[in-house]
Design an enzyme around this catalytic site. Structure first.
Site, PDB file in Angstrom:
ATOM      1  N   SER A  49       0.766  -1.275  -0.063  1.00  0.00           N
ATOM      2  CA  SER A  49      -0.115   0.216   0.470  1.00  0.00           C
ATOM      3  C   SER A  49       1.113   0.993  -0.145  1.00  0.00           C
ATOM      4  O   SER A  49       1.493   1.236  -0.970  1.00  0.00           O
ATOM      5  CB  SER A  49      -1.295  -0.100   0.986  1.00  0.00           C
ATOM      6  OG  SER A  49      -1.790   0.787   1.055  1.00  0.00           O
TER       7      SER A  49
ATOM      8  N   HIS B 118      -7.262  -6.269  -0.133  1.00  0.00           N
ATOM      9  CA  HIS B 118      -6.140  -5.417  -0.378  1.00  0.00           C
ATOM     10  C   HIS B 118      -5.577  -5.704   0.876  1.00  0.00           C
ATOM     11  O   HIS B 118      -4.045  -5.900   0.588  1.00  0.00           O
ATOM     12  CB  HIS B 118      -7.004  -3.821   1.240  1.00  0.00           C
ATOM     13  CG  HIS B 118      -5.545  -3.273   0.215  1.00  0.00           C
ATOM     14  ND1 HIS B 118      -5.217  -2.610  -0.237  1.00  0.00           N
ATOM     15  CD2 HIS B 118      -5.013  -1.968   1.309  1.00  0.00           C
ATOM     16  CE1 HIS B 118      -4.334  -1.095  -0.415  1.00  0.00           C
ATOM     17  NE2 HIS B 118      -4.095  -1.041   0.574  1.00  0.00           N
TER      18      HIS B 118
ATOM     19  N   ASP C 131      -9.881  -5.402  -4.153  1.00  0.00           N
ATOM     20  CA  ASP C 131      -9.767  -4.979  -2.865  1.00  0.00           C
ATOM     21  C   ASP C 131     -10.877  -3.526  -3.129  1.00  0.00           C
ATOM     22  O   ASP C 131     -11.152  -3.247  -4.190  1.00  0.00           O
ATOM     23  CB  ASP C 131      -8.156  -4.124  -3.683  1.00  0.00           C
ATOM     24  CG  ASP C 131      -7.180  -3.172  -2.596  1.00  0.00           C
ATOM     25  OD1 ASP C 131      -8.070  -2.694  -2.591  1.00  0.00           O
ATOM     26  OD2 ASP C 131      -6.129  -3.060  -2.835  1.00  0.00           O
TER      27      ASP C 131
END
Length: 243
Positions: free
Chosen positions: A68, A219, A191
């Site tokens: 991320s 995610h 996600d």
């Protein structure tokens, strides 16, 4: 170093999403050193300040990766280092987390601004909501979210807000184009934070990279599918290291 990978975590949740993955990688290749490096704890929301601290702190000539926000920072650091970076890998990372006129593949600005306001007023509740968003799309969503919440570090509110400012201001598209070393970008089909369409857009930005889409995961897929992700990373590093 052929045998050293540094992983950077995402916003607010610390190292847990990467710890099981790191163990899986070490199990696949005991000669591979895998370190998880915490993100800077700065009150500045300028991406360059975070980047410069990481560049000063991390050794050169390693593989750089991250989940991320960590993957976004790793991309920029790889571009900054050039030949001093062995290669780059990102997990559930979007070059631009917030959507714009020329990049519609992110969180809309109004939703992101509301998220920032929530973090300013109720940081604990916002982190809980973020944990749920990270695991949305997983068959084990609630259990994974509880793991993320339980292991989240106690960061100062100004650090959390600065991290969101970095996330909101970041544009890593040119970094992906500038870095000439090997790149692997893995994304999740379910996600809730980074659209699956980003996979194709990454290839449009830089055709000479590897992009993978793991279907039916959230995610938080490094925690959800650590052995599958570890196998993909290990194959990438091994193949690139043999060239």
């Amino acid at each position: 170093m052929r045998d050293h990978l540094i992983l950077l975590p995402g916003w607010g949740l610390g190292s847990l999403p990467l710890e099981v993955l790191a163990e899986a990688l070490r199990g696949l290749d005991p000669a591979l050193r895998v370190d998880i490096e915490p993100l800077p704890e700065l009150s500045s929301g300028e991406p360059r300040d975070w980047l410069l601290e990481l560049d000063e702190r991390l050794p050169p000539h390693t593989w750089l990766g991250g989940w991320s926000l960590g993957g976004m920072l790793a991309s920029e650091l790889a571009a900054l280092r050039g030949e001093r970076c062995r290669g780059l890998l990102t997990l559930a990372s979007n070059p631009c987390f917030v959507a714009g006129a020329d990049w519609p593949y992110g969180m809309d600005e109004a939703t992101f601004d509301a998220f920032v306001a929530g973090c300013r007023d109720h940081p604990a509740a916002t982190l809980k909501r973020f944990s749920l968003l990270c695991t949305q799309g997983s068959s084990e969503a609630r259990g994974l979210a509880r793991q993320l919440q339980a292991a989240a570090p106690h960061l100062a509110p100004e650090v959390l807000l600065a991290g969101l400012e970095v996330l909101g201001n970041f544009d890593g598209r040119s970094a992906l184009q500038r870095f000439a070393g090997p790149q692997l970008h893995l994304l999740a089909g379910a996600d809730a934070l980074v659209p699956a369409e980003v996979a194709g857009e990454l290839l449009s930005l830089q055709p000479d990279i590897e992009v993978g889409l793991i279907e039916e995961v959230s995610h938080a897929f490094p925690l959800e599918r650590p052995h599958e992700v570890a196998a993909a990373i290990h194959a990438f590093i091994t193949e690139a290291g043999d060239v």
